[in-house]
Design a protein around this motif. Sequence first.
Motif, PDB file in Angstrom:
ATOM      1  N   ALA A 106     -10.812  -0.345  -2.662  1.00 46.31           N
ATOM      2  CA  ALA A 106     -10.026  -0.115  -1.448  1.00 46.31           C
ATOM      3  C   ALA A 106      -8.529  -0.067  -1.780  1.00 46.31           C
ATOM      4  O   ALA A 106      -7.814   0.820  -1.303  1.00 46.31           O
ATOM      5  CB  ALA A 106     -10.311  -1.210  -0.416  1.00 46.31           C
ATOM      6  N   ALA A 107      -8.057  -0.989  -2.603  1.00 44.64           N
ATOM      7  CA  ALA A 107      -6.641  -1.001  -2.976  1.00 44.64           C
ATOM      8  C   ALA A 107      -6.273   0.270  -3.730  1.00 44.64           C
ATOM      9  O   ALA A 107      -5.229   0.876  -3.463  1.00 44.64           O
ATOM     10  CB  ALA A 107      -6.323  -2.246  -3.803  1.00 44.64           C
ATOM     11  N   ASP A 108      -7.120   0.700  -4.641  1.00 43.38           N
ATOM     12  CA  ASP A 108      -6.857   1.938  -5.395  1.00 43.38           C
ATOM     13  C   ASP A 108      -6.787   3.143  -4.462  1.00 43.38           C
ATOM     14  O   ASP A 108      -5.888   3.980  -4.579  1.00 43.38           O
ATOM     15  CB  ASP A 108      -7.937   2.182  -6.454  1.00 43.38           C
ATOM     16  N   GLN A 109      -7.738   3.236  -3.531  1.00 48.39           N
ATOM     17  CA  GLN A 109      -7.768   4.376  -2.625  1.00 48.39           C
ATOM     18  C   GLN A 109      -6.595   4.340  -1.646  1.00 48.39           C
ATOM     19  O   GLN A 109      -6.014   5.383  -1.321  1.00 48.39           O
ATOM     20  CB  GLN A 109      -9.108   4.442  -1.900  1.00 48.39           C
ATOM     21  N   LEU A 110      -6.223   3.163  -1.181  1.00 45.98           N
ATOM     22  CA  LEU A 110      -5.060   3.067  -0.295  1.00 45.98           C
ATOM     23  C   LEU A 110      -3.781   3.459  -1.031  1.00 45.98           C
ATOM     24  O   LEU A 110      -2.928   4.149  -0.477  1.00 45.98           O
ATOM     25  CB  LEU A 110      -4.944   1.655   0.293  1.00 45.98           C
ATOM     26  N   ARG A 111      -3.632   3.051  -2.292  1.00 49.60           N
ATOM     27  CA  ARG A 111      -2.463   3.470  -3.067  1.00 49.60           C
ATOM     28  C   ARG A 111      -2.436   4.994  -3.190  1.00 49.60           C
ATOM     29  O   ARG A 111      -1.389   5.622  -3.063  1.00 49.60           O
ATOM     30  CB  ARG A 111      -2.463   2.805  -4.452  1.00 49.60           C
ATOM     31  N   GLY A 112      -3.593   5.608  -3.419  1.00 50.93           N
ATOM     32  CA  GLY A 112      -3.670   7.065  -3.486  1.00 50.93           C
ATOM     33  C   GLY A 112      -3.296   7.714  -2.164  1.00 50.93           C
ATOM     34  O   GLY A 112      -2.610   8.741  -2.134  1.00 50.93           O
ATOM     35  N   TYR A 113      -3.721   7.127  -1.061  1.00 46.32           N
ATOM     36  CA  TYR A 113      -3.375   7.627   0.266  1.00 46.32           C
ATOM     37  C   TYR A 113      -1.857   7.584   0.463  1.00 46.32           C
ATOM     38  O   TYR A 113      -1.240   8.570   0.867  1.00 46.32           O
ATOM     39  CB  TYR A 113      -4.086   6.793   1.340  1.00 46.32           C
ATOM     40  N   PHE A 114      -1.246   6.433   0.159  1.00 41.27           N
ATOM     41  CA  PHE A 114       0.199   6.302   0.356  1.00 41.27           C
ATOM     42  C   PHE A 114       0.991   7.200  -0.587  1.00 41.27           C
ATOM     43  O   PHE A 114       2.108   7.601  -0.259  1.00 41.27           O
ATOM     44  CB  PHE A 114       0.639   4.842   0.205  1.00 41.27           C
ATOM     45  N   ALA A 115       0.414   7.534  -1.728  1.00 42.54           N
ATOM     46  CA  ALA A 115       1.087   8.428  -2.681  1.00 42.54           C
ATOM     47  C   ALA A 115       0.913   9.893  -2.292  1.00 42.54           C
ATOM     48  O   ALA A 115       1.452  10.779  -2.959  1.00 42.54           O
ATOM     49  CB  ALA A 115       0.544   8.190  -4.091  1.00 42.54           C
ATOM     50  N   GLY A 116       0.142  10.161  -1.236  1.00 44.97           N
ATOM     51  CA  GLY A 116      -0.090  11.537  -0.803  1.00 44.97           C
ATOM     52  C   GLY A 116      -1.151  12.248  -1.620  1.00 44.97           C
ATOM     53  O   GLY A 116      -1.284  13.464  -1.557  1.00 44.97           O
ATOM     54  N   GLU A 117      -1.936  11.498  -2.389  1.00 50.39           N
ATOM     55  CA  GLU A 117      -2.958  12.078  -3.260  1.00 50.39           C
ATOM     56  C   GLU A 117      -4.360  12.016  -2.656  1.00 50.39           C
ATOM     57  O   GLU A 117      -5.287  12.591  -3.203  1.00 50.39           O
ATOM     58  CB  GLU A 117      -2.960  11.337  -4.604  1.00 50.39           C
ATOM     59  N   ARG A 118      -4.525  11.287  -1.561  1.00 54.09           N
ATOM     60  CA  ARG A 118      -5.853  11.092  -0.972  1.00 54.09           C
ATOM     61  C   ARG A 118      -5.766  11.325   0.525  1.00 54.09           C
ATOM     62  O   ARG A 118      -4.864  10.812   1.183  1.00 54.09           O
ATOM     63  CB  ARG A 118      -6.331   9.675  -1.280  1.00 54.09           C
TER      64      ARG A 118
ATOM     65  N   SER B 222      -8.805  11.117   2.450  1.00 51.07           N
ATOM     66  CA  SER B 222      -9.944  10.408   3.042  1.00 51.07           C
ATOM     67  C   SER B 222     -10.339   9.271   2.109  1.00 51.07           C
ATOM     68  O   SER B 222      -9.870   9.196   0.976  1.00 51.07           O
ATOM     69  CB  SER B 222     -11.120  11.361   3.276  1.00 51.07           C
ATOM     70  N   PHE B 223     -11.214   8.431   2.589  1.00 53.64           N
ATOM     71  CA  PHE B 223     -11.648   7.265   1.833  1.00 53.64           C
ATOM     72  C   PHE B 223     -13.145   7.336   1.577  1.00 53.64           C
ATOM     73  O   PHE B 223     -13.897   7.824   2.412  1.00 53.64           O
ATOM     74  CB  PHE B 223     -11.297   5.977   2.590  1.00 53.64           C
ATOM     75  N   ASP B 224     -13.546   6.837   0.431  1.00 54.29           N
ATOM     76  CA  ASP B 224     -14.950   6.806   0.043  1.00 54.29           C
ATOM     77  C   ASP B 224     -15.292   5.367  -0.318  1.00 54.29           C
ATOM     78  O   ASP B 224     -15.290   4.992  -1.489  1.00 54.29           O
ATOM     79  CB  ASP B 224     -15.179   7.751  -1.143  1.00 54.29           C
TER      80      ASP B 224
END
Length: 165
Positions: A54-66, A68-70
Motif C-alpha cells: 500500500a505504501a509503495d502504491q501510494l507513493r507511486g500515486y503521489f508521484a503521478g506514476e499510478r 489505480s491501486f491493486d
Amino acid sequence: MTLAATIMPSPVGALTLVASDAGLVAVLWENDDPLRVRLGPLVEDAAHPVLRAAADQLRGYFAGERTSFDLPLDWRGTDFQKAVWAALLTIPYGETRSYGALARAIGRPSASRAVGAANGRNPLSIVAPCHRVVGSGGHLTGFAGGLEAKSLLLALERRRDELPL
C-alpha cells in the motif's frame, strides 16, 4: 483482532495505513476523528506485506506514476456502506461524480444523503477515491482529510491527465 499499522508521509500529511491478514483495512488522515473509522487495537508493523504494498502504491500515486491501486481490500462496514465504497472504485482517475450520481450507480437514486454519510465513513481514503465525489454543482464538499487535501488530490489527478505522452 489486532490490526497492523504504519505511518507514511505524503503530500497531504502523514497517513496511517492499517491492514489485516486479509487486506488493507484503512488509510487514515493525520487528524482523523477516531470515531469516523473504528478499528480497535493497532500494532506498528511496517514490514506487513499489505502495508508495504500500500505504501509503495501510494507513493507511486503521489508521484503521478499510478492511476489505480491493486491491493487486497478488507472492507468493514454495513452492506450499504460496502456498496457505496465499491462504487467509489468505479470513478475513473481524474473524474468526479456527484452524490446523486453515486446513489443512482448503486440503484438507490433517492439515497444521496445516505450515500454522503457512507462516503464520509469510507475507511480507505485515496485508494477508494472518495475525494472524487463532489456536490451536485461540482463544488467541493466535506472530506475527512479536509478540503485542502481534497483539492490537492483532484489537482494531482488533473495534472497527470494533462501530461504529454
